[in-house]
Write a protein that holds these residues in place. Structure first.
Motif, PDB file in Angstrom:
ATOM      1  N   ALA A   1       0.878  -1.299   0.038  1.00  0.00           N
ATOM      2  CA  ALA A   1       0.015  -0.097   0.085  1.00  0.00           C
ATOM      3  C   ALA A   1       1.007   1.194   0.010  1.00  0.00           C
ATOM      4  CB  ALA A   1      -1.014   0.120   1.200  1.00  0.00           C
TER       5      ALA A   1
ATOM      6  N   GLY B   1      -9.531   8.957   7.165  1.00  0.00           N
ATOM      7  CA  GLY B   1      -9.177   7.505   6.803  1.00  0.00           C
ATOM      8  C   GLY B   1     -10.157   6.701   7.107  1.00  0.00           C
ATOM      9  N   PHE B   2      -9.754   5.279   6.664  1.00  0.00           N
ATOM     10  CA  PHE B   2     -10.824   4.198   6.821  1.00  0.00           C
ATOM     11  C   PHE B   2     -11.178   4.074   8.313  1.00  0.00           C
ATOM     12  CE2 PHE B   2     -11.723  -0.186   7.898  1.00  0.00           C
ATOM     13  CZ  PHE B   2     -12.638  -0.467   6.790  1.00  0.00           C
ATOM     14  N   ALA B   3     -10.263   4.126   9.150  1.00  0.00           N
ATOM     15  CA  ALA B   3     -10.755   3.722  10.543  1.00  0.00           C
ATOM     16  C   ALA B   3     -11.438   4.606  11.334  1.00  0.00           C
ATOM     17  CB  ALA B   3      -9.275   3.319  11.497  1.00  0.00           C
TER      18      ALA B   3
ATOM     19  N   TYR C   1     -10.661  -7.465   5.597  1.00  0.00           N
ATOM     20  CA  TYR C   1      -9.730  -6.507   6.136  1.00  0.00           C
ATOM     21  C   TYR C   1      -9.858  -6.384   7.529  1.00  0.00           C
ATOM     22  CZ  TYR C   1      -7.429  -1.728   5.950  1.00  0.00           C
ATOM     23  OH  TYR C   1      -6.804  -0.546   5.876  1.00  0.00           O
TER      24      TYR C   1
ATOM     25  N   TYR D   1     -19.953  -5.171   6.240  1.00  0.00           N
ATOM     26  CA  TYR D   1     -18.839  -4.607   5.522  1.00  0.00           C
ATOM     27  C   TYR D   1     -18.533  -5.401   4.231  1.00  0.00           C
ATOM     28  CZ  TYR D   1     -14.115  -3.508   4.555  1.00  0.00           C
ATOM     29  OH  TYR D   1     -12.853  -3.105   3.751  1.00  0.00           O
TER      30      TYR D   1
ATOM     31  N   TYR E   1     -11.170  -7.369  -0.593  1.00  0.00           N
ATOM     32  CA  TYR E   1      -9.835  -7.304  -0.091  1.00  0.00           C
ATOM     33  C   TYR E   1      -9.893  -8.617   0.718  1.00  0.00           C
ATOM     34  CZ  TYR E   1      -5.969  -5.959   2.787  1.00  0.00           C
ATOM     35  OH  TYR E   1      -4.604  -6.098   3.472  1.00  0.00           O
TER      36      TYR E   1
ATOM     37  N   ASP F   1     -16.665  -0.407   0.836  1.00  0.00           N
ATOM     38  CA  ASP F   1     -15.534  -0.155   0.930  1.00  0.00           C
ATOM     39  C   ASP F   1     -14.999  -0.084  -0.533  1.00  0.00           C
ATOM     40  OD1 ASP F   1     -13.058   1.063   1.391  1.00  0.00           O
ATOM     41  OD2 ASP F   1     -12.354  -0.841   2.458  1.00  0.00           O
TER      42      ASP F   1
ATOM     43  N   TYR G   1     -12.248   1.044  -1.875  1.00  0.00           N
ATOM     44  CA  TYR G   1     -10.781   1.609  -1.561  1.00  0.00           C
ATOM     45  C   TYR G   1      -9.971   1.658  -2.741  1.00  0.00           C
ATOM     46  CZ  TYR G   1      -9.365  -3.344  -1.822  1.00  0.00           C
ATOM     47  OH  TYR G   1      -9.052  -4.659  -2.276  1.00  0.00           O
TER      48      TYR G   1
ATOM     49  N   THR H   1     -11.329   6.760  -0.107  1.00  0.00           N
ATOM     50  CA  THR H   1     -10.042   7.243   0.369  1.00  0.00           C
ATOM     51  C   THR H   1      -9.352   7.919  -0.804  1.00  0.00           C
ATOM     52  OG1 THR H   1      -7.889   6.470   1.521  1.00  0.00           O
ATOM     53  CG2 THR H   1      -8.903   4.875   0.065  1.00  0.00           C
TER      54      THR H   1
ATOM     55  N   SER I   1      -5.953   7.649  -0.288  1.00  0.00           N
ATOM     56  CA  SER I   1      -4.677   7.015   0.023  1.00  0.00           C
ATOM     57  C   SER I   1      -4.101   6.319  -1.095  1.00  0.00           C
ATOM     58  CB  SER I   1      -4.841   6.110   1.294  1.00  0.00           C
ATOM     59  OG  SER I   1      -5.286   6.916   2.432  1.00  0.00           O
ATOM     60  N   LYS I   2      -4.876   5.598  -1.741  1.00  0.00           N
ATOM     61  CA  LYS I   2      -4.487   4.795  -2.876  1.00  0.00           C
ATOM     62  C   LYS I   2      -3.721   5.530  -4.118  1.00  0.00           C
ATOM     63  CE  LYS I   2      -5.159   0.902  -0.808  1.00  0.00           C
ATOM     64  NZ  LYS I   2      -4.041  -0.067  -0.494  1.00  0.00           N
TER      65      LYS I   2
ATOM     66  N   ARG J   1      -3.942  11.583   4.822  1.00  0.00           N
ATOM     67  CA  ARG J   1      -4.690  11.247   5.725  1.00  0.00           C
ATOM     68  C   ARG J   1      -6.104  11.980   5.362  1.00  0.00           C
ATOM     69  NH1 ARG J   1      -4.252   7.140   5.807  1.00  0.00           N
ATOM     70  NH2 ARG J   1      -5.745   6.664   7.344  1.00  0.00           N
TER      71      ARG J   1
END
Ligand SMILES: Cc1ncc(COP(=O)(O)O)c(C=O)c1O
Length: 456
Positions: free
Chosen positions: A104, A168-170, A194, A232, A239, A267, A269, A297, A299-300, A307
């Motif tokens: 990642a 972010g995800f969390a 995940y 989820y 994933y 998700d 992602y 996100t 992020s990818k 973030r």
């Protein structure tokens, strides 16, 4: 005697104050008298203002007090605990790694640094309001840009009002876990799935129902026999197995949610990094009954370090969110939000996506070719075609422990799906995003050496 350094950047009164404070802590008794202001002035040949400022600071901090006819007396000297100690500042020693196959990570050069700097500074110069709290849900104008993008590129059916910017995800998932806390106690998750999703809901005391994956994504029959009303899923690119859920199953999933009054967390992602097929439209876009909560996100495709993530809530939930999260400030820095907004508004995000896709598609193909060339018939490719890693498993008997030991010896960092799926599925994640193109061949060569040594 106190000493003063005229070249010292610290004002004279601060130098005096610090030395008297030290003196009080180490040498003075309670109620002992300090020299008069005049005495200090003449002893050190400094001005009255300087001595007064130093004494006044000591009064404010509660070390001394001025008493009529007595002068300044020490009223407290028990501050030893606050004496600064020399910190143990051993330099941080980074693990020495030759090749890191992290799944990642984007190479530093992938980030449009020059452009970002320019837009960042433009964002700062424009109407940015740093004197006040920013919008709790995230900047409205950024959410407008995001809603436009989600509508046309992922067929997500939403308005800016339904979007919440998160870090972010969390963060997105924690918000949901708190939002449902009084009503829903059970949470279904894909197996393998995940690990972060599982962990967040466990931390919020939910019961977890693992629903197995088959060749078409989550096993809908098993889900129908399950016990929870919050699910989820990663339907576009499961994933970690990489399976894409066919449209018929998507429809079944939506029917399940409607019939059981459940919610589905989708998700999405990494669909931006789809190299061969046009990514299939989001599940959220097919949902006419407002049962899907969409997660995304930056992020990818942009940077995991910035973030920035987001969630899109159905209309009935956004009202609940607004009532219950009145205290919840947005956790994405305003300057980052404003920069991202301009980045999107001025068309750079679209261009950047094309560039990131092209760069990583090349790396993906290089990694795949190298794996096939160097490891040949000893591997099975489990997942490919998207994201930042190709997943492989041995077709031969492999000593995994030996592989790990050799990897450590050769300073090769390997990453296993087991560690990210609560031990539910094993494959090696051959991340390519962090390498330069020309490094991939050398990295796979080094890896293939320890791979063959680990075959029984
Ligand atoms: C399955 C999955 N969902 C979401 C994310 C995004 O995480 P974040 O937005 O916290 O960077 C990742 C990142 O690796 C992921 O693997």
């Amino acid at each position: 005697m106190y000493k003063f350094e005229t070249k010292n950047k610290k004002p004279l009164y601060v130098q005096l104050y610090e030395q008297i404070k030290e003196d009080i802590i180490n040498n003075y008794q309670l109620e002992e008298k300090l020299p008069s202001i005049r005495k200090v002035m003449t002893t050190y040949n400094i001005s009255k203002n300087t001595v007064e400022a130093a004494y006044s600071q000591l009064v404010i901090e509660g070390y001394i007090e001025s008493f009529p006819k007595k002068g300044y007396l020490v009223i407290s000297n028990e501050f030893q605990n606050f004496k600064t100690k020399d910190l143990d500042t051993k330099p941080y020693k980074e693990e020495e790694i030759r090749y890191d196959f992290f799944p990642a990570k984007l190479h530093k050069d992938t980030f449009p640094l020059k452009l970002w700097k320019r837009i960042y500074s433009k964002a700062l110069d424009e109407t940015i309001e740093l004197g006040m709290y920013s919008d709790k849900q995230g900047e409205y104008s950024l959410r407008v840009e995001l809603a436009k993008y989600l509508n046309h590129s992922r067929a997500v059916n939403c308005s800016a009002e339904q979007i919440i910017m998160t870090n972010g995800f969390a963060d997105s998932l924690s918000i949901l876990a708190m939002l449902f806390n009084n009503k829903i106690k059970n949470f279904s998750i894909e197996k393998p799935g995940y690990h972060v999703a599982r962990k967040v809901f466990l931390n919020h005391n939910y019961n977890i129902d693992d629903i197995p994956i088959n060749k078409e994504g989550i096993d809908i029959e098993k889900l129908q026999n399950g016990f929870s009303s919050l699910l989820y899923v990663t339907p576009s690119h499961q994933y970690p197995t990489g399976v894409t859920m066919p449209i018929a199953n998507r429809m079944k999933l939506l029917t399940w949610a409607e019939n059981t009054n459940s919610y589905i967390i989708e998700d999405d992602y990494d669909t931006e990094l789809s190299y061969f097929n046009k990514p299939i439209p989001s599940l959220q876009g097919l949902d006419l009954k407002e049962r899907v909560i969409y997660f995304g996100t930056f992020s990818k495709a942009l940077s995991p370090a910035l973030r920035v993530g987001y969630l899109v809530l159905p209309k009935q939930l956004i009202e609940k969110y607004k009532q219950e999260f009145i205290y919840h400030a947005c956790r994405v820095c305003l300057i980052t939000q404003k920069t991202l907004e301009l980045f999107m508004k001025e068309g750079f995000w679209e261009k950047h996506l094309r560039r990131v896709r092209t760069i990583n598609k090349k790396k993906h193909n290089l990694m795949k070719n190298q794996l096939e060339e160097k490891l040949g018939s000893t591997i099975k490719i489990e997942a490919q075609g998207g994201g930042l890693a190709i997943l492989i498993n041995p077709k031969v008997e492999l000593n995994w422990q030996k592989l790990e030991k050799l990897a450590q010896k050769e300073k090769i960092k390997l990453h296993y799906t087991k560690e990210r799926t609560n031990n539910n599925w094993q494959a090696l994640m051959m991340g390519f995003g962090s390498f330069k193109e020309e490094e991939i061949e050398k990295a796979v060569s080094a890896f293939s050496k320890i791979w063959f040594e680990s075959i029984n």
